[in-house]
Scaffold this active site. Structure first.
Site, PDB file in Angstrom:
ATOM      1  N   LYS A  52     -45.803  34.184  48.966  1.00 13.13           N
ATOM      2  CA  LYS A  52     -45.484  35.477  49.584  1.00 13.13           C
ATOM      3  C   LYS A  52     -46.749  36.338  49.677  1.00 13.13           C
ATOM      4  CE  LYS A  52     -40.668  35.142  48.299  1.00 13.13           C
ATOM      5  NZ  LYS A  52     -39.588  35.345  47.327  1.00 13.13           N
ATOM      6  N   GLN A  96     -38.530  38.869  42.262  1.00  8.60           N
ATOM      7  CA  GLN A  96     -38.249  37.437  42.379  1.00  8.60           C
ATOM      8  C   GLN A  96     -37.125  37.035  41.432  1.00  8.60           C
ATOM      9  OE1 GLN A  96     -39.695  35.498  44.711  1.00  8.60           O
ATOM     10  NE2 GLN A  96     -38.552  33.699  44.063  1.00  8.60           N
ATOM     11  N   ASP A 119     -35.408  42.080  50.791  1.00 11.04           N
ATOM     12  CA  ASP A 119     -34.570  40.882  50.606  1.00 11.04           C
ATOM     13  C   ASP A 119     -33.187  41.087  51.242  1.00 11.04           C
ATOM     14  OD1 ASP A 119     -35.744  38.724  49.183  1.00 11.04           O
ATOM     15  OD2 ASP A 119     -35.701  39.880  47.318  1.00 11.04           O
TER      16      ASP A 119
HETATM   17  N1  GUN Z   1     -35.397  33.452  44.563  1.00  8.29           N
HETATM   18  C1  GUN Z   1     -35.114  32.441  45.424  1.00  8.29           C
HETATM   19  N2  GUN Z   1     -35.060  32.898  46.694  1.00  8.29           N
HETATM   20  C2  GUN Z   1     -35.304  34.222  46.631  1.00  8.29           C
HETATM   21  C3  GUN Z   1     -35.403  35.240  47.629  1.00  8.29           C
HETATM   22  O1  GUN Z   1     -35.227  35.029  48.829  1.00  8.29           O
HETATM   23  N3  GUN Z   1     -35.692  36.482  47.149  1.00  8.29           N
HETATM   24  C4  GUN Z   1     -35.858  36.762  45.835  1.00  8.29           C
HETATM   25  N4  GUN Z   1     -36.108  38.006  45.476  1.00  8.29           N
HETATM   26  N5  GUN Z   1     -35.782  35.838  44.895  1.00  8.29           N
HETATM   27  C5  GUN Z   1     -35.511  34.575  45.299  1.00  8.29           C
END
Ligand code: GUN
Length: 283
Positions: A52, A96, A119
């Site tokens: 990211k 996350q 998200d």
């Molecule tokens: N963990 C796995 N996929 C995601 C996601 O799309 N966003 C977040 N914040 N955590 C994750």
């Protein structure tokens, strides 16, 4: 033989568009910023967070990483989110998941300002998606829709089957297909006649999290198959929720793993962060 929908190619196009818009914003003195919070040292989460940050640099965003120790308290985490909520140079906040067991994921998601919730996990954003009045779409389902659109595949009137009912993927995926006028069925562990339901799908989305769960007998000839899974097979090799070798000859379109839906998720996160920056700057 199916046509492969390459997440690498479609995501590169999305990222290029975001980069171009980011440059236009920079000319106005605006630089989108994303804060990424990671708690503990889960290796998979570390890889996602690194990817990211890399994507942010590539499109021209500022990214700030907050790597907190495993034993961080709920209060400390919520306090950090509060600070980021009121930090003007941060437009998007992502915590996350999964979080360590002692932390309350729901409370953490609720603490993120809905306007910075890139998200789209906050109940306010989930509700907005439900009524079709949204700023942000959840990244993985939005990435799947982008792949479908990239091939000009019509959703209206089609039988769409989503396997999996998670809040992050299955449920919003069904909603996005419904917005495009698909006839949508959600399957889950209690579904009866799973094979028959799936075999009636024109568009089949697998989001179960089980390696090679979708076998050839569950797929209609000519179906469009989208594989959200990222698993390891019995040999430790990366694989999806779809038995690719068996299903590919029957499908009209299919997404590979790796190189399918995976790269789309991050590209859509960049798109959401750009949108957040635009909204917060009243553009
Ligand atoms: N963990 C796995 N996929 C995601 C996601 O799309 N966003 C977040 N914040 N955590 C994750």
């Amino acid at each position: 033989m199916a046509k492969l929908i390459s997440g690498k190619e479609v995501s590169a196009k999305v990222r290029a568009e975001v980069k171009e818009e980011c440059e236009a914003l920079k000319a106005k003195g605006i630089r989108p910023g994303l804060a990424v919070i990671i708690v503990g040292d889960d290796p998979a989460s570390r890889v996602y967070v690194n990817n990211k940050k890399k994507a942010c640099a590539e499109v021209g965003f500022v990214s700030e990483e907050y790597a907190l120790p495993e034993q961080t308290s709920q209060e400390e985490l919520i306090a950090l989110i509060g600070e980021l909520n009121s930090k003007p140079e941060i437009n998007g906040i992502l915590c996350q998941l999964p979080l360590p067991k002692h932390l309350d994921e729901k409370a953490v998601i609720n603490a993120i300002s809905p306007m910075k919730d890139v998200d789209a996990f906050h109940p306010s954003n989930v509700g907005r998606i439900m009524i079709g009045d949204y700023h942000f779409l959840p990244c993985t389902p939005a990435g799947v829709m982008e792949m479908i659109k990239s091939e000009g595949i019509e959703v209206a009137g089609k039988n769409c089957v989503v396997i999996g009912r998670s809040n992050i993927v299955g449920k919003p995926m069904a909603m996005l297909l419904l917005h495009e006028n698909g006839t949508v069925t959600i399957c889950h562990s209690k579904t009866k006649n799973l094979k028959e339901v799936c075999a009636a799908a024109d568009i089949l989305v697998a989001a179960v999290g089980r390696p090679k769960f979708v076998t050839a007998d569950m797929v209609k000839d000519g179906a469009v198959v989208l594989d959200v899974g990222i698993n390891r097979d019995e040999n430790g090799k990366l694989c999806g929720d779809v038995d690719f070798a068996a299903v590919e000859p029957k499908a009209s379109y299919i997404t590979p793993v790796p190189g399918g839906v995976g790269p789309m998720t991050i590209a859509m996160l960049m798109k959401n962060t750009l949108m957040a920056a635009k909204i917060q700057n009243e553009l």
